[in-house]
Design a protein around this motif. Structure first.
Motif, PDB file in Angstrom:
ATOM      1  N   VAL A 134       0.873  -1.152   0.000  1.00 40.96           N
ATOM      2  CA  VAL A 134       0.000   0.000   0.000  1.00 40.96           C
ATOM      3  C   VAL A 134       0.917   1.210   0.000  1.00 40.96           C
ATOM      4  O   VAL A 134       1.906   1.249   0.718  1.00 40.96           O
ATOM      5  N   THR A 135       0.662   2.182  -0.846  1.00 41.47           N
ATOM      6  CA  THR A 135       1.555   3.309  -0.986  1.00 41.47           C
ATOM      7  C   THR A 135       0.839   4.609  -0.693  1.00 41.47           C
ATOM      8  O   THR A 135      -0.375   4.741  -0.889  1.00 41.47           O
ATOM      9  N   TYR A 136       1.590   5.588  -0.203  1.00 43.62           N
ATOM     10  CA  TYR A 136       1.017   6.827   0.292  1.00 43.62           C
ATOM     11  C   TYR A 136       1.776   8.028  -0.224  1.00 43.62           C
ATOM     12  O   TYR A 136       2.954   7.982  -0.501  1.00 43.62           O
ATOM     13  N   ALA A 137       1.086   9.149  -0.305  1.00 42.34           N
ATOM     14  CA  ALA A 137       1.740  10.409  -0.614  1.00 42.34           C
ATOM     15  C   ALA A 137       0.963  11.517   0.063  1.00 42.34           C
ATOM     16  O   ALA A 137      -0.231  11.414   0.294  1.00 42.34           O
ATOM     17  N   ALA A 138       1.653  12.600   0.407  1.00 38.82           N
ATOM     18  CA  ALA A 138       1.023  13.742   1.048  1.00 38.82           C
ATOM     19  C   ALA A 138       0.850  14.859   0.035  1.00 38.82           C
ATOM     20  O   ALA A 138       1.698  15.068  -0.820  1.00 38.82           O
ATOM     21  N   THR A 139      -0.263  15.589   0.128  1.00 38.18           N
ATOM     22  CA  THR A 139      -0.515  16.718  -0.759  1.00 38.18           C
ATOM     23  C   THR A 139      -1.030  17.885   0.078  1.00 38.18           C
ATOM     24  O   THR A 139      -1.496  17.708   1.200  1.00 38.18           O
ATOM     25  N   PRO A 140      -0.973  19.099  -0.476  1.00 35.29           N
ATOM     26  CA  PRO A 140      -1.446  20.261   0.278  1.00 35.29           C
ATOM     27  C   PRO A 140      -2.964  20.277   0.463  1.00 35.29           C
ATOM     28  O   PRO A 140      -3.476  20.978   1.319  1.00 35.29           O
ATOM     29  N   SER A 141      -3.726  19.554  -0.347  1.00 32.82           N
ATOM     30  CA  SER A 141      -5.183  19.599  -0.274  1.00 32.82           C
ATOM     31  C   SER A 141      -5.691  18.918   0.985  1.00 32.82           C
ATOM     32  O   SER A 141      -5.037  18.043   1.556  1.00 32.82           O
ATOM     33  N   ASN A 142      -6.896  19.287   1.389  1.00 31.66           N
ATOM     34  CA  ASN A 142      -7.505  18.658   2.546  1.00 31.66           C
ATOM     35  C   ASN A 142      -8.380  17.480   2.150  1.00 31.66           C
ATOM     36  O   ASN A 142      -8.907  16.775   3.003  1.00 31.66           O
ATOM     37  N   ASN A 143      -8.567  17.266   0.847  1.00 25.57           N
ATOM     38  CA  ASN A 143      -9.335  16.116   0.377  1.00 25.57           C
ATOM     39  C   ASN A 143      -8.457  14.872   0.311  1.00 25.57           C
ATOM     40  O   ASN A 143      -7.227  14.970   0.298  1.00 25.57           O
ATOM     41  N   ARG A 144      -9.097  13.712   0.265  1.00 20.12           N
ATOM     42  CA  ARG A 144      -8.376  12.442   0.222  1.00 20.12           C
ATOM     43  C   ARG A 144      -8.835  11.601  -0.967  1.00 20.12           C
ATOM     44  O   ARG A 144     -10.014  11.617  -1.326  1.00 20.12           O
ATOM     45  N   LEU A 145      -7.882  10.871  -1.532  1.00 20.94           N
ATOM     46  CA  LEU A 145      -8.177   9.952  -2.630  1.00 20.94           C
ATOM     47  C   LEU A 145      -7.545   8.605  -2.330  1.00 20.94           C
ATOM     48  O   LEU A 145      -6.359   8.514  -2.026  1.00 20.94           O
ATOM     49  N   VAL A 146      -8.349   7.555  -2.415  1.00 17.44           N
ATOM     50  CA  VAL A 146      -7.864   6.176  -2.272  1.00 17.44           C
ATOM     51  C   VAL A 146      -8.162   5.456  -3.579  1.00 17.44           C
ATOM     52  O   VAL A 146      -9.294   5.480  -4.061  1.00 17.44           O
ATOM     53  N   VAL A 147      -7.147   4.818  -4.153  1.00 17.46           N
ATOM     54  CA  VAL A 147      -7.322   4.028  -5.365  1.00 17.46           C
ATOM     55  C   VAL A 147      -7.073   2.565  -5.012  1.00 17.46           C
ATOM     56  O   VAL A 147      -6.006   2.220  -4.496  1.00 17.46           O
ATOM     57  N   ARG A 198     -10.035   6.020 -17.579  1.00 17.43           N
ATOM     58  CA  ARG A 198      -9.095   7.071 -17.178  1.00 17.43           C
ATOM     59  C   ARG A 198      -9.811   8.406 -17.014  1.00 17.43           C
ATOM     60  O   ARG A 198      -9.415   9.235 -16.200  1.00 17.43           O
ATOM     61  N   GLY A 199     -10.874   8.618 -17.798  1.00 20.60           N
ATOM     62  CA  GLY A 199     -11.622   9.852 -17.679  1.00 20.60           C
ATOM     63  C   GLY A 199     -12.295   9.990 -16.325  1.00 20.60           C
ATOM     64  O   GLY A 199     -12.396  11.100 -15.776  1.00 20.60           O
ATOM     65  N   LEU A 200     -12.748   8.885 -15.763  1.00 18.75           N
ATOM     66  CA  LEU A 200     -13.357   8.919 -14.440  1.00 18.75           C
ATOM     67  C   LEU A 200     -12.327   9.238 -13.364  1.00 18.75           C
ATOM     68  O   LEU A 200     -12.592  10.011 -12.445  1.00 18.75           O
ATOM     69  N   ALA A 201     -11.136   8.643 -13.490  1.00 16.64           N
ATOM     70  CA  ALA A 201     -10.070   8.953 -12.537  1.00 16.64           C
ATOM     71  C   ALA A 201      -9.663  10.413 -12.646  1.00 16.64           C
ATOM     72  O   ALA A 201      -9.448  11.093 -11.636  1.00 16.64           O
ATOM     73  N   ALA A 202      -9.559  10.919 -13.871  1.00 18.02           N
ATOM     74  CA  ALA A 202      -9.203  12.318 -14.080  1.00 18.02           C
ATOM     75  C   ALA A 202     -10.265  13.242 -13.506  1.00 18.02           C
ATOM     76  O   ALA A 202      -9.952  14.266 -12.880  1.00 18.02           O
ATOM     77  N   SER A 203     -11.533  12.906 -13.697  1.00 14.67           N
ATOM     78  CA  SER A 203     -12.621  13.707 -13.167  1.00 14.67           C
ATOM     79  C   SER A 203     -12.569  13.759 -11.642  1.00 14.67           C
ATOM     80  O   SER A 203     -12.809  14.814 -11.032  1.00 14.67           O
ATOM     81  N   ALA A 204     -12.245  12.617 -11.017  1.00 14.35           N
ATOM     82  CA  ALA A 204     -12.136  12.592  -9.561  1.00 14.35           C
ATOM     83  C   ALA A 204     -11.000  13.486  -9.078  1.00 14.35           C
ATOM     84  O   ALA A 204     -11.164  14.256  -8.119  1.00 14.35           O
ATOM     85  N   MET A 205      -9.845  13.420  -9.736  1.00 14.63           N
ATOM     86  CA  MET A 205      -8.710  14.239  -9.327  1.00 14.63           C
ATOM     87  C   MET A 205      -8.989  15.721  -9.542  1.00 14.63           C
ATOM     88  O   MET A 205      -8.590  16.565  -8.735  1.00 14.63           O
ATOM     89  N   GLN A 206      -9.686  16.036 -10.609  1.00 14.00           N
ATOM     90  CA  GLN A 206     -10.028  17.436 -10.865  1.00 14.00           C
ATOM     91  C   GLN A 206     -10.957  17.955  -9.778  1.00 14.00           C
ATOM     92  O   GLN A 206     -10.777  19.072  -9.267  1.00 14.00           O
ATOM     93  N   GLY A 207     -11.949  17.152  -9.404  1.00 16.93           N
ATOM     94  CA  GLY A 207     -12.881  17.575  -8.376  1.00 16.93           C
ATOM     95  C   GLY A 207     -12.256  17.675  -7.000  1.00 16.93           C
ATOM     96  O   GLY A 207     -12.623  18.538  -6.205  1.00 16.93           O
ATOM     97  N   LEU A 208     -11.302  16.808  -6.705  1.00 16.83           N
ATOM     98  CA  LEU A 208     -10.679  16.784  -5.381  1.00 16.83           C
ATOM     99  C   LEU A 208      -9.537  17.786  -5.244  1.00 16.83           C
ATOM    100  O   LEU A 208      -9.387  18.434  -4.197  1.00 16.83           O
ATOM    101  N   PHE A 209      -8.724  17.904  -6.299  1.00 15.71           N
ATOM    102  CA  PHE A 209      -7.483  18.673  -6.181  1.00 15.71           C
ATOM    103  C   PHE A 209      -7.384  19.860  -7.137  1.00 15.71           C
ATOM    104  O   PHE A 209      -6.399  20.592  -7.102  1.00 15.71           O
ATOM    105  N   GLY A 210      -8.388  20.042  -7.986  1.00 17.98           N
ATOM    106  CA  GLY A 210      -8.435  21.237  -8.812  1.00 17.98           C
ATOM    107  C   GLY A 210      -7.536  21.261 -10.020  1.00 17.98           C
ATOM    108  O   GLY A 210      -7.226  22.343 -10.537  1.00 17.98           O
ATOM    109  N   HIS A 211      -7.106  20.123 -10.514  1.00 20.64           N
ATOM    110  CA  HIS A 211      -6.246  20.103 -11.693  1.00 20.64           C
ATOM    111  C   HIS A 211      -6.983  20.623 -12.920  1.00 20.64           C
ATOM    112  O   HIS A 211      -8.192  20.409 -13.076  1.00 20.64           O
TER     113      HIS A 211
END
Length: 405
Positions: free
Chosen positions: A28-41, A369-382
């Motif tokens: 299981v791998t982890y990374a920290a980001t400045p956002s307060n939202n969380r994403l689990v894949v 991939r479009g669904l994953a991209a949509s999730a990241m855009q909604g969570l982290f604002g890409h």
């Protein structure tokens, strides 16, 4: 704390592990980001049969192909019904915290190889040729991290050797492999506690290692016993451990701290034979993982999205051994308090013979991939441009469904 002490801890913990490819201890791998939202894949390795999990009971052809699946499932919306083994997730569905996307896939086609399918799913490229032409091996989650400011690795502890391709790349991250973990004696536990008592970086992680060792292995090493014999017993105990719960529990713990992104895998989806039993067992693990995440995350669940993705679907027709073979179109499951659930996304292609891909598989109507991209855009604002250019090269997000609140 000296670097030698850190190395000692990591090397010592590695004694209880085997290759990360083993399904019991996939990292299981982890990374920290400045956002307060969380994403689990969660990668569902083996090719989950979306037609079994999210059953299109409203399609008149479904009962023809899957006579044993036409009844007994939990109704979702009249058209689709949920596999009985996921009944514990129906409260999430009713609360709008669970949803699905059907008839989705990566751009991978025709060869239906687990190796290539999983590789492409985690790398996020449009084709194997594109991945091979890229410089180095990187995963789409890692490329996403390179677009965020002030990203740093969440330094906890590592018991294992390999990372998922999903998070491989230049952006920093940490990894931990559960399952056949360190067998700790009472002396060993006390030693770890004393060593890291005054070290804020490692103290909480050492406590978690002790807890997970007891929970996953069902006990502790008796003092004076032969280590090799005890390790063999631990391996046997680990096979019966609830790995999915351990993964989810540790993930939730990290997300209460600095971690914002996590990825792990659940295997058991390659159902060539005896699919009823195999599918039930795999779904119970998935259900356990999702329910554990919700419980242990507590209020953070409201800021979390979980994506459950698989490398491809399976054949519409069952084979002669109560199983299904490698296919194309499949399903994605998403959950969390940050999602707009209680819906089955996607354009249903139909199951008539002429509507199938190569007259054998569910026809894909959307790029997963479009669904994953949509999730990241909604969570982290890409930006759409960054997602289509950097994270998922050659992706077109024009029709990507938006399901993050």
């Amino acid at each position: 704390m000296s670097s030698s002490r850190r190395r000692f801890l990591l090397n010592t913990m590695a004694l209880g592990c085997s290759a990360a490819a083993n399904p019991l201890i996939t990292p299981v791998t982890y990374a920290a980001t400045p956002s307060n939202n969380r994403l689990v894949v969660i990668i569902l390795r083996g090719g989950m049969d979306g037609l079994d999990v999210v059953r299109p009971v409203g399609d008149q052809n479904f009962a023809t192909y899957r006579t044993d699946m036409a009844t007994g499932a939990h109704d979702l919306n009249g058209m689709f019904a949920l596999h009985p083994a996921l009944g514990d997730l129906m409260p999430m569905w009713r609360m709008g915290e669970l949803g699905f996307a059907h008839a989705v896939s990566t751009p991978y086609r025709d060869k239906r190889s687990h190796f290539d399918g999983q590789d492409l799913l985690e790398a996020g490229y449009a084709s194997i040729a594109q991945k091979q032409a890229a410089t180095g091996t990187t995963g789409w989650l890692n490329r996403m991290l390179t677009l965020l400011p002030n990203v740093h690795a969440e330094t906890a502890f590592a018991v294992g050797q390999d990372d998922l391709i999903l998070l491989s790349g230049d952006a920093p991250h940490s990894s931990w492999s559960p399952g056949r973990s360190l067998p700790l004696s009472v002396q060993g536990q006390n030693f770890l506690e004393r060593m890291y008592e005054n070290d804020p970086l490692f103290h909480a992680s050492a406590q978690t290692a002790i807890t997970l060792s007891a929970e996953t292995l069902g006990g502790e090493v008796a003092e004076g016993e032969d280590m090799m014999a005890q390790m063999a017993d631990n391996l046997k105990a680990a096979r019966n451990a609830d790995r999915a719960q351990a993964l989810a529990r540790f993930t939730a713990e990290q997300m209460h701290q600095d971690t914002r992104i996590a990825a792990f895998s659940i295997g058991g989806w390659d159902t060539h034979r005896n699919q009823p039993n195999s599918m039930r067992n795999a779904l119970q693990q998935l259900s356990t993982a999702l329910r554990t995440l919700k419980t242990d995350l507590g209020p953070i669940w409201g800021k979390t999205a979980v994506l459950c993705m698989t490398e491809f679907g399976r054949t519409v027709r069952q084979n002669g051994t109560q199983g299904t073979d490698h296919g194309t179109g499949g399903a994605l499951l998403y959950a969390g308090g940050a999602v707009r659930g209680k819906q089955v996304l996607g354009r249903w292609p139909g199951l008539a013979d002429h509507q199938l891909y190569q007259q054998r598989d569910l026809m894909p109507t959307a790029d997963v991939r479009g669904l994953a991209a949509s999730a990241m855009q909604g969570l982290f604002g890409h930006s759409t441009s960054d997602l289509e250019r950097v994270v998922f090269p050659n992706l077109d997000m024009t029709d990507a469904a938006k399901f993050i609140l």
